[in-house]
Design a protein around this motif. Structure first.
Motif, PDB file in Angstrom:
ATOM      1  N   HIS A 141      37.014  28.171  33.584  1.00  0.00           N
ATOM      2  CA  HIS A 141      36.651  29.589  33.640  1.00  0.00           C
ATOM      3  C   HIS A 141      36.022  29.941  34.985  1.00  0.00           C
ATOM      4  N   PHE A 142      35.043  29.153  35.402  1.00  0.00           N
ATOM      5  CA  PHE A 142      34.338  29.475  36.631  1.00  0.00           C
ATOM      6  C   PHE A 142      35.165  29.133  37.872  1.00  0.00           C
ATOM      7  N   ASN A 143      36.040  28.138  37.754  1.00  0.00           N
ATOM      8  CA  ASN A 143      36.895  27.791  38.892  1.00  0.00           C
ATOM      9  C   ASN A 143      38.023  28.787  39.094  1.00  0.00           C
ATOM     10  N   ASN A 144      38.500  29.362  37.986  1.00  0.00           N
ATOM     11  CA  ASN A 144      39.704  30.189  38.053  1.00  0.00           C
ATOM     12  C   ASN A 144      39.448  31.683  38.068  1.00  0.00           C
ATOM     13  N   LYS A 145      38.189  32.088  37.854  1.00  0.00           N
ATOM     14  CA  LYS A 145      37.962  33.522  37.694  1.00  0.00           C
ATOM     15  C   LYS A 145      38.275  34.301  38.973  1.00  0.00           C
ATOM     16  N   GLY A 146      38.115  33.647  40.149  1.00  0.00           N
ATOM     17  CA  GLY A 146      38.445  34.340  41.390  1.00  0.00           C
ATOM     18  C   GLY A 146      39.927  34.643  41.477  1.00  0.00           C
ATOM     19  N   ASN A 147      40.752  33.638  41.142  1.00  0.00           N
ATOM     20  CA  ASN A 147      42.201  33.845  41.158  1.00  0.00           C
ATOM     21  C   ASN A 147      42.614  34.882  40.121  1.00  0.00           C
ATOM     22  N   ALA A 148      42.010  34.787  38.924  1.00  0.00           N
ATOM     23  CA  ALA A 148      42.354  35.735  37.857  1.00  0.00           C
ATOM     24  C   ALA A 148      41.997  37.156  38.273  1.00  0.00           C
ATOM     25  N   ARG A 149      40.883  37.288  38.951  1.00  0.00           N
ATOM     26  CA  ARG A 149      40.428  38.606  39.375  1.00  0.00           C
ATOM     27  C   ARG A 149      41.399  39.218  40.376  1.00  0.00           C
ATOM     28  N   ARG A 150      41.908  38.382  41.273  1.00  0.00           N
ATOM     29  CA  ARG A 150      42.874  38.883  42.258  1.00  0.00           C
ATOM     30  C   ARG A 150      44.197  39.253  41.604  1.00  0.00           C
ATOM     31  N   GLU A 151      44.594  38.468  40.593  1.00  0.00           N
ATOM     32  CA  GLU A 151      45.871  38.728  39.927  1.00  0.00           C
ATOM     33  C   GLU A 151      45.843  40.042  39.151  1.00  0.00           C
ATOM     34  N   VAL A 152      44.695  40.383  38.559  1.00  0.00           N
ATOM     35  CA  VAL A 152      44.597  41.623  37.787  1.00  0.00           C
ATOM     36  C   VAL A 152      44.663  42.844  38.694  1.00  0.00           C
ATOM     37  N   ARG A 153      44.070  42.744  39.890  1.00  0.00           N
ATOM     38  CA  ARG A 153      44.127  43.808  40.902  1.00  0.00           C
ATOM     39  C   ARG A 153      43.474  45.107  40.439  1.00  0.00           C
ATOM     40  N   LEU A 154      42.272  44.975  39.951  1.00  0.00           N
ATOM     41  CA  LEU A 154      41.501  46.176  39.652  1.00  0.00           C
ATOM     42  C   LEU A 154      40.931  46.740  40.949  1.00  0.00           C
ATOM     43  N   THR A 155      40.835  48.043  41.016  1.00  0.00           N
ATOM     44  CA  THR A 155      40.206  48.666  42.170  1.00  0.00           C
ATOM     45  C   THR A 155      38.689  48.500  42.045  1.00  0.00           C
ATOM     46  N   PRO A 156      37.945  48.633  43.139  1.00  0.00           N
ATOM     47  CA  PRO A 156      36.478  48.536  43.046  1.00  0.00           C
ATOM     48  C   PRO A 156      35.895  49.488  42.016  1.00  0.00           C
ATOM     49  N   ASN A 200      40.509  47.166  22.800  1.00  0.00           N
ATOM     50  CA  ASN A 200      39.208  47.573  22.267  1.00  0.00           C
ATOM     51  C   ASN A 200      38.087  47.023  23.130  1.00  0.00           C
ATOM     52  N   ARG A 201      36.875  47.467  22.836  1.00  0.00           N
ATOM     53  CA  ARG A 201      35.714  47.100  23.658  1.00  0.00           C
ATOM     54  C   ARG A 201      35.419  45.601  23.591  1.00  0.00           C
ATOM     55  N   SER A 202      35.599  45.001  22.421  1.00  0.00           N
ATOM     56  CA  SER A 202      35.350  43.569  22.288  1.00  0.00           C
ATOM     57  C   SER A 202      36.253  42.770  23.227  1.00  0.00           C
ATOM     58  N   GLU A 203      37.540  43.119  23.236  1.00  0.00           N
ATOM     59  CA  GLU A 203      38.486  42.405  24.086  1.00  0.00           C
ATOM     60  C   GLU A 203      38.198  42.649  25.564  1.00  0.00           C
ATOM     61  N   VAL A 204      37.827  43.873  25.905  1.00  0.00           N
ATOM     62  CA  VAL A 204      37.573  44.174  27.309  1.00  0.00           C
ATOM     63  C   VAL A 204      36.316  43.450  27.790  1.00  0.00           C
ATOM     64  N   THR A 205      35.347  43.252  26.892  1.00  0.00           N
ATOM     65  CA  THR A 205      34.140  42.501  27.252  1.00  0.00           C
ATOM     66  C   THR A 205      34.480  41.049  27.556  1.00  0.00           C
ATOM     67  N   LEU A 206      35.326  40.450  26.731  1.00  0.00           N
ATOM     68  CA  LEU A 206      35.731  39.067  26.967  1.00  0.00           C
ATOM     69  C   LEU A 206      36.480  38.938  28.291  1.00  0.00           C
ATOM     70  N   GLU A 207      37.323  39.918  28.598  1.00  0.00           N
ATOM     71  CA  GLU A 207      38.047  39.884  29.867  1.00  0.00           C
ATOM     72  C   GLU A 207      37.097  40.040  31.044  1.00  0.00           C
ATOM     73  N   ALA A 208      36.068  40.867  30.886  1.00  0.00           N
ATOM     74  CA  ALA A 208      35.088  41.040  31.958  1.00  0.00           C
ATOM     75  C   ALA A 208      34.342  39.737  32.211  1.00  0.00           C
ATOM     76  N   ILE A 209      34.054  38.994  31.143  1.00  0.00           N
ATOM     77  CA  ILE A 209      33.408  37.681  31.296  1.00  0.00           C
ATOM     78  C   ILE A 209      34.365  36.706  31.968  1.00  0.00           C
ATOM     79  N   ARG A 210      35.619  36.694  31.511  1.00  0.00           N
ATOM     80  CA  ARG A 210      36.603  35.767  32.076  1.00  0.00           C
ATOM     81  C   ARG A 210      36.811  36.003  33.566  1.00  0.00           C
ATOM     82  N   LEU A 211      36.768  37.245  33.962  1.00  0.00           N
ATOM     83  CA  LEU A 211      37.014  37.586  35.357  1.00  0.00           C
ATOM     84  C   LEU A 211      35.759  37.422  36.221  1.00  0.00           C
ATOM     85  N   GLY A 212      34.633  37.167  35.584  1.00  0.00           N
ATOM     86  CA  GLY A 212      33.400  37.004  36.357  1.00  0.00           C
ATOM     87  C   GLY A 212      32.742  38.315  36.748  1.00  0.00           C
TER      88      GLY A 212
END
Length: 217
Positions: A141-156, A200-212
């Motif tokens: 999780h902590f090693n990959n969250k940077g790559n995952a964050r780039r792949e999702v491509r959310l704006t600031p 839903n909010r639960s899923e989006v919270t988990l994704e926010a954690i996964r992405l760091g």
């Protein structure tokens, strides 16, 4: 580590044989603890107010609900209780949800008694009881969250909105904090949900954690 006077552990597990086995593990690891057992969510909720619990070993899959509710209740009512999940669920979603709810350990029940006892005894040395699979998931999780964050491509701005929504802020509250209109924030939320593939909010919270973007406490 904890007082020997009135020191209790709660074991929550619906299968009677497994519950007895987990109770034996706890007693072997901590002979000073008296063990209280519960086979359902309702039984666990009834027992929590009756004892000052030093630790709890909690299964997630209960016949009348989720062990997560036990964890959250303990976190709110007895925050000093050391909660460890004992489960068959070996996946990111359950691991991170349990940790976010307040669990401090996560072990798989398919391991032998000596291994479980060893994990629990590690608590004395400030070593969180984590099965190898759970530890590896945390490392990944902590090693990959940077790559995952780039792949999702959310704006600031989308990341800012995601952070606030995942932390429990309403759309109106997020709008006030960001000096945006509620409709604009709703648009960002819709975009974030679409990019993350959540509903839903639960899923989006988990994704926010996964992405760091937010961290578990």
């Amino acid at each position: 580590m904890w007082s020997t006077d009135n020191a209790f552990a709660l074991v929550v597990e619906d299968n009677p044989e497994t519950r007895q086995w987990l109770t034996t593990c706890v007693k072997t690891a901590f002979s000073e603890l008296s063990v209280v057992e519960a086979g359902t969510l309702a039984q666990a909720m009834e027992k929590i107010p009756l004892y000052e619990l030093s630790m709890a070993l909690v299964d997630l899959g209960l016949p009348d609900g989720s062990g997560l509710d036990v964890i959250r209740t303990l976190q709110n009512e007895q925050p000093d209780c050391y909660v460890v999940v004992a489960t068959i669920y070996d996946d990111d979603r359950n691991l991170f949800t349990a940790l976010k709810a307040g669990a401090r350990g996560y072990i798989l029940k398919d391991q032998d008694r000596d291994r479980i006892v060893s994990y629990l005894q590690g608590i004395r040395k400030d070593q969180p009881p984590l099965s190898p699979a759970s530890s590896q998931r945390l490392i990944n999780h902590f090693n990959n969250k940077g790559n995952a964050r780039r792949e999702v491509r959310l704006t600031p701005r989308e990341e800012e909105v995601l952070c606030l929504i995942a932390k429990g802020y309403s759309v109106d509250e997020a709008a006030d904090l960001l000096s945006l209109s509620a409709d604009t924030v709703k648009g960002y939320v819709k975009s974030v949900y679409a990019k993350l593939g959540v509903s839903n909010r639960s899923e989006v919270t988990l994704e926010a954690i996964r992405l760091g973007i937010i961290e578990t406490e």
